[in-house]
Design an enzyme around this catalytic site. Structure first.
Site, PDB file in Angstrom:
ATOM      1  N   LYS A  37       0.843  -1.207   0.000  1.00 13.54           N
ATOM      2  CA  LYS A  37       0.000   0.000   0.000  1.00 13.54           C
ATOM      3  C   LYS A  37       0.877   1.255   0.000  1.00 13.54           C
ATOM      4  O   LYS A  37       0.624   2.204  -0.738  1.00 13.54           O
ATOM      5  CB  LYS A  37      -0.937  -0.011   1.215  1.00 13.54           C
ATOM      6  CG  LYS A  37      -2.065  -1.022   1.038  1.00 13.54           C
ATOM      7  CD  LYS A  37      -2.866  -1.259   2.313  1.00 13.54           C
ATOM      8  CE  LYS A  37      -3.825  -2.435   2.072  1.00 13.54           C
ATOM      9  NZ  LYS A  37      -4.549  -2.849   3.281  1.00 13.54           N
TER      10      LYS A  37
ATOM     11  N   ASP B 290     -11.368   2.125   3.467  1.00  8.13           N
ATOM     12  CA  ASP B 290     -11.593   0.675   3.319  1.00  8.13           C
ATOM     13  C   ASP B 290     -13.082   0.382   3.159  1.00  8.13           C
ATOM     14  O   ASP B 290     -13.459  -0.697   2.680  1.00  8.13           O
ATOM     15  CB  ASP B 290     -11.078  -0.072   4.568  1.00  8.13           C
ATOM     16  CG  ASP B 290      -9.748  -0.777   4.309  1.00  8.13           C
ATOM     17  OD1 ASP B 290      -9.377  -0.928   3.132  1.00  8.13           O
ATOM     18  OD2 ASP B 290      -9.093  -1.190   5.288  1.00  8.13           O
TER      19      ASP B 290
ATOM     20  N   GLN C  74      -5.059  -1.989   9.458  1.00 11.92           N
ATOM     21  CA  GLN C  74      -4.850  -3.289   8.816  1.00 11.92           C
ATOM     22  C   GLN C  74      -5.384  -4.410   9.700  1.00 11.92           C
ATOM     23  O   GLN C  74      -5.015  -4.505  10.867  1.00 11.92           O
ATOM     24  CB  GLN C  74      -3.344  -3.460   8.535  1.00 11.92           C
ATOM     25  CG  GLN C  74      -2.993  -4.675   7.714  1.00 11.92           C
ATOM     26  CD  GLN C  74      -3.502  -4.579   6.263  1.00 11.92           C
ATOM     27  OE1 GLN C  74      -3.401  -3.540   5.629  1.00 11.92           O
ATOM     28  NE2 GLN C  74      -4.069  -5.666   5.771  1.00 11.92           N
TER      29      GLN C  74
END
Ligand code: NAD
Length: 289
Positions: free
Chosen positions: A53, A120, A97
């Site tokens: 990322k 997200d 995460q």
């Protein structure tokens, strides 16, 4: 018949080229899109995802801000950091995460992320938007699948779609997004009896179960579009999806490979969501881009 391979790397490159222009316009107007990532502990897979990322941000010109916390970090510490990043005007996208260490409550952590930065798309508000059609950020993996279908000029409306896998981050949002596009959607999971009786009806079959070899050629309708989201590492180190690729490609009209299919799209859609968030933030401040 041998299926056309949907090249996720190539589509991801084309999508990034388009969004790079938007990021450049923002930067020319004085707004650099920024993504913050919080990771806890030293889970090897998470480390790879976070590294990818950060690298992807660098490549497209997004500012990235990675926070690596010890696996023992308390919930209060994590929430404090989220609050700080929520208030930081340089940050337009913020994600934590997953998976999280057991002392943390995943819902509390995700719900703490400011809605306008939840790139997200995992917050209840965003998920609700998938049902009502007002999503702020589509979750990246299903968003990537829709994007792949659209770039490949594969019609969605009116098609029979079967989604195998019903997780909160892939299967369920996938089904909702395709339903929004007026496909007829069935969703299967580990308790589904006789999976093949459903998969054989699919014009578009999306598989996200995490089970190598789950989908064999007899389970697939001739001419179907097969999207393999699964990523499985075999004992010999090979990376495979959930679909028996070699056999199914002789029956399908389109198929995604693993690796090189859905994987590259997921990170790309995260970049798109972050740039879009920066555009919204700039518009709120009256900055023209
Ligand atoms: P998960 O374990 O949370 O969910 C798996 C789902 O598959 C569940 O709904 C389960 O009921 C269903 N399932 C399991 N075995 C099944 C079976 N035998 N028959 C039918 N359904 C079955 O997993 P997830 O997070 O949704 O991920 C699924 C797969 O997709 C994994 O391989 C994961 O690595 C991969 N993944 C890939 C990307 C990407 O970018 N390509 C992103 C996320 C996840």
């Amino acid at each position: 018949m041998s299926a056309k391979i949907i090249d996720g790397k190539d589509i991801a490159r084309r999508v990034r080229d388009e969004w790079r222009i938007r990021a450049d316009k923002l930067k020319a107007a004085g707004v650099t899109p920024g993504l913050a990532v919080i990771m806890l502990g030293d889970n090897a897979a998470s480390q790879v995802y976070v590294r990818n990322k950060v690298k992807a941000c660098h490549d497209i010109g997004i500012f990235s801000d990675a926070h690596l916390l010890p696996a023992t970090a308390s919930q209060a510490d994590v929430l404090k950091l989220i609050d700080r990043l929520n208030a930081d005007p340089r940050i337009h996208g913020l994600l934590v995460q997953l998976p999280l260490p057991p002392q943390l409550d995943v819902h509390t952590v995700i719900e703490r992320i400011a809605l306008e930065k939840d790139v997200d798309g995992f917050s209840l508000y965003n998920v609700g938007g998938l049902v009502s059609g007002g999503t702020v950020f589509p979750p990246c993996t299903p968003y990537g699948v829709v994007c792949m279908l659209e770039y490949s000029n594969i019609p969605i409306t009116g098609q029979n779609v079967v989604v195998v896998g019903a997780s909160n981050i892939v299967g369920k949002p996938m089904a909702l997004m395709l339903m929004q596009k007026e496909a007829t959607v069935a969703i299967c999971h580990v308790k589904t009896r006789d999976l093949a009786q459903f998969t054989i009806l699919a014009d578009i079959l999306v598989v996200a179960a995490g089970k190598p070899g789950l989908i064999t050629a007899p389970m697939v309708k001739t001419g179907a579009v097969v999207i393999d989201v699964g990523i499985n590492r075999l004992p010999d180190g090979t990376l495979v999806g959930d679909v028996d690729f070699d056999a199914v490609k002789e029956k399908a009209s389109y198929i995604t490979p693993v690796p090189g299919g859905v994987g590259p799209m997921t990170v790309t859609m995260l970049l798109c969501n972050t740039i879009q968030s920066a555009e919204r933030s700039a518009a709120k401040l009256g900055i023209k881009t």
